[in-house]
Design an enzyme around this catalytic site. Structure first.
Site, PDB file in Angstrom:
ATOM      1  CG  HIS A 123      -1.876  -1.058   1.389  1.00 20.61           C
ATOM      2  ND1 HIS A 123      -1.980  -1.840   2.507  1.00 20.61           N
ATOM      3  CD2 HIS A 123      -2.840  -1.505   0.543  1.00 20.61           C
ATOM      4  CE1 HIS A 123      -2.963  -2.716   2.359  1.00 20.61           C
ATOM      5  NE2 HIS A 123      -3.498  -2.544   1.173  1.00 20.61           N
ATOM      6  CE  LYS A 128     -12.065  -7.220   1.571  1.00 20.67           C
ATOM      7  NZ  LYS A 128     -10.843  -6.471   1.220  1.00 20.67           N
ATOM      8  NE  ARG A 168      -2.879  -7.356  -4.332  1.00 25.59           N
ATOM      9  CZ  ARG A 168      -3.636  -7.335  -3.253  1.00 25.59           C
ATOM     10  NH1 ARG A 168      -3.117  -7.638  -2.093  1.00 25.59           N
ATOM     11  NH2 ARG A 168      -4.905  -7.017  -3.327  1.00 25.59           N
ATOM     12  CB  SER A 187      -4.322  -6.663   4.644  1.00 31.63           C
ATOM     13  OG  SER A 187      -4.026  -5.364   4.202  1.00 31.63           O
TER      14      SER A 187
END
Ligand code: ADP
Length: 162
Positions: free
Chosen positions: A17, A41, A90, A128
């Protein structure tokens, strides 16, 4: 003045990030990092904790602001005078969902464009989720999260297992 928004959960913020934030901050006059409350989430870190950590690791960027965000991104961008959303990519697996979201946001706010920045090659594996998995077993997080927050991230992740 060009303003962009970089939204995410940042649960917790990683080097991946920070790399996107650094690069996006060079492309725009102001970059708003928007930490999503994210009811779906079930984040490990509260939005207040995530914001504090983001502020610590972005303190050296003059044109980066960190704010809480809950609601529709298209509205948030309009209210904050931003015409660009920043997303990191990604892998192809990120693309499908992000492509769909970019289309939806365009429908909701015609003046909004999404700019995708490719991951820094050092960080293409990093998420994460990886941090949470490694940290929950007491693994070394120094390659994953900035040193300013590594201690608190490790402590919280370990304490959740107990
Ligand atoms: P994560 O996918 O790590 O749980 P977020 O929802 O917080 O994270 O991600 C926010 C944004 O940051 C998304 O656009 C995501 O694609 C991007 N991002 C996350 N990790 C990386 C990375 N290692 N490299 C590039 N972009 C990333």
């Amino acid at each position: 003045m060009r303003t962009a928004v970089y939204p995410g959960s940042f649960d917790p913020v990683t080097f991946g990030h920070v790399d996107i934030i650094e690069r996006a901050s060079k492309l725009f006059d102001t970059l708003i990092v928007a930490a999503m409350v994210n009811r779906e989430k079930m984040p490990v870190f509260s939005v207040e904790e995530r914001i504090l950590m983001l502020k610590k690791v972005t303190a050296h960027f003059d044109n980066v602001k960190v704010v809480k965000f809950d609601g529709l991104l298209a509205d948030f961008a309009r209210e904050n005078g931003a015409d660009t959303i920043i997303k990191g990519l990604r892998a192809i697996s990120d693309f499908e969902y992000e492509f769909q979201m970019a289309m939806v946001n365009k429908k909701l706010n015609r003046s909004l464009d999404t700019v995708f920045l490719m991951t820094g090659e050092k960080y293409m594996y990093l998420s994460s989720r990886v941090v949470k998995a490694v940290g929950s077993f007491g693994g070394d997080l120094s390659e994953f999260v900035p040193q300013e927050i590594a201690g608190e991230v490790a402590e919280k992740l370990l304490s959740r297992r107990k």
